[in-house]
Scaffold this active site. Structure first.
Site, short mmCIF file in Angstrom:
data_model
loop_
_atom_site.label_atom_id
_atom_site.label_comp_id
_atom_site.label_asym_id
_atom_site.label_seq_id
_atom_site.Cartn_x
_atom_site.Cartn_y
_atom_site.Cartn_z
CG HIS A 229 6.94 13.66 -0.83
ND1 HIS A 229 6.07 14.59 -0.71
CD2 HIS A 229 7.14 13.63 -2.01
CE1 HIS A 229 6.07 15.10 -1.68
NE2 HIS A 229 6.49 14.57 -2.75
NE ARG A 230 5.28 10.56 6.35
CZ ARG A 230 5.29 11.30 7.52
NH1 ARG A 230 6.22 11.29 8.37
NH2 ARG A 230 4.51 11.99 7.68
#
Lengths: 249, 81
Positions: A229-230
């Site tokens: 997600h980062r």
């Protein structure tokens, strides 16, 4: 109890938790997540033998709210809805997902966290994360396989396709039953009643043993998904894709 | 590609995505909802059709489309580009 989430604990040991946010169609807004988690905690206090988790007739659960996805693109917040998966996987009693309506994204991951799952022929089930440009979350990458099998989980995640229940019924998925919408709740209640006849201490023991694997998978998923997600929420095209193709409320 | 051909593509995807329908009974002046399609059925029909026609239109631009024929018109605008 709020109107959005209704919890009923019956004398026979069956608890029914219904997500019924008609305005936002069971999207995971911050308030919704908070109330859902609180309701599961209240159910735990009541020590039911089994929990039936239901949604609206047309939408079981719709996954993340657009605003929260945009905030994730901005990097101002972290993913909050993982707490729903944690709560369900750690529930000390068996949970039956009675999905009369659609389950999309995190909504379908909720079902993957449950012990038994019933779907409707008319409704659609899919994990749309990649369709919006970012990688799956809420434990999807490790738990979806248990619900639909490895290869179909791959197809669901890579394509983001929303499969019709009737279509899944002809595939080799691990839903307990895929029935016409009107039969979803009766089917769930029938299973719940059979469980409710059993000794509660043995039910809790068995659940503890059976849930060990999912708890482990969820820990593994969290590390990987958080990392992905980062990266994926930071891709420039992710924001534009959400803006153009988000289909929720 | 003609508008009729585009309508045929949409019809075929409606048949693929909905149960118990006869192609001859699909009227382009009607909405997919008239044939029992729910909101996610419609999204699936639209995205399958766009994929087949090799076009991509943001969801926001399709918000005012009411009938199958109007959807075909929107697709034609994009195909003409």
């Amino acid at each position: 109890m709020s109107e959005r989430i209704a919890l009923e604990v019956r004398e026979d040991g069956i608890a029914i938790l219904r997500m019924q946010d008609r305005d936002k169609k069971n999207l995971f807004s911050d308030d919704f997540i908070h109330e859902l988690v609180t309701a599961v905690e209240r159910a735990e206090e009541a020590r039911p033998k089994v929990l039936v988790l239901a949604g609206l007739e047309d939408v079981f659960a719709a996954g993340a709210e657009k605003k929260n996805l945009m905030d994730l693109c901005d990097g101002t917040v972290h993913v909050k809805d993982l707490v729903i998966s944690e709560k369900l996987v750690h529930a000390p009693f068996p949970v039956i997902a009675a999905m009369e309506g659609h389950a999309v994204g995190g909504g379908l991951v909720m079902a993957a966290c449950c012990d038994m799952v019933i779907g409707a022929r008319e409704s659609r089930y899919g994990v749309v994360f990649m369709g919006l440009g970012f990688t799956p979350g809420m434990g999807c990458t490790k738990l979806l396989q248990g619900l639909v099998g490895n290869q179909i989980a791959n197809e669901m995640m890579f394509t983001a396709k929303r499969f019709r229940g009737s279509e899944l019924a002809g595939m080799n998925v691990s839903f307990n039953y895929i029935v016409p919408r009107a039969e979803v709740m009766p089917k769930a209640m029938s299973i719940a009643m059979q469980i409710a006849e059993k000794n509660i201490d043995s039910i809790y023991l068995l659940k503890y043993a059976l849930s060990a694997e999912k708890k482990k998978l969820l820990i593994e998923a969290r590390v990987q998904e958080d990392f992905m997600h980062r990266l994926s929420f930071g891709f420039p095209e992710t924001r534009r894709t959400i803006e153009e193709f988000y289909a929720g409320g | 590609m003609t508008r009729d051909e585009v309508v045929e593509v949409i019809k075929r995807n409606i048949l693929d995505n909905l149960e118990d329908l006869d192609e001859n009974n699909i009227d382009p002046d009607k909405s997919m909802k008239d044939y029992g399609a729910n909101s996610l059925d419609i999204i699936e029909v639209v995205s399958c059709s766009m994929r087949e026609l090799n076009i991509k239109i943001p969801r926001t631009e399709l918000a005012d489309v009411k009938t199958i024929g109007q959807l075909a018109d929107k697709f034609m605008e994009q195909i003409g580009k």
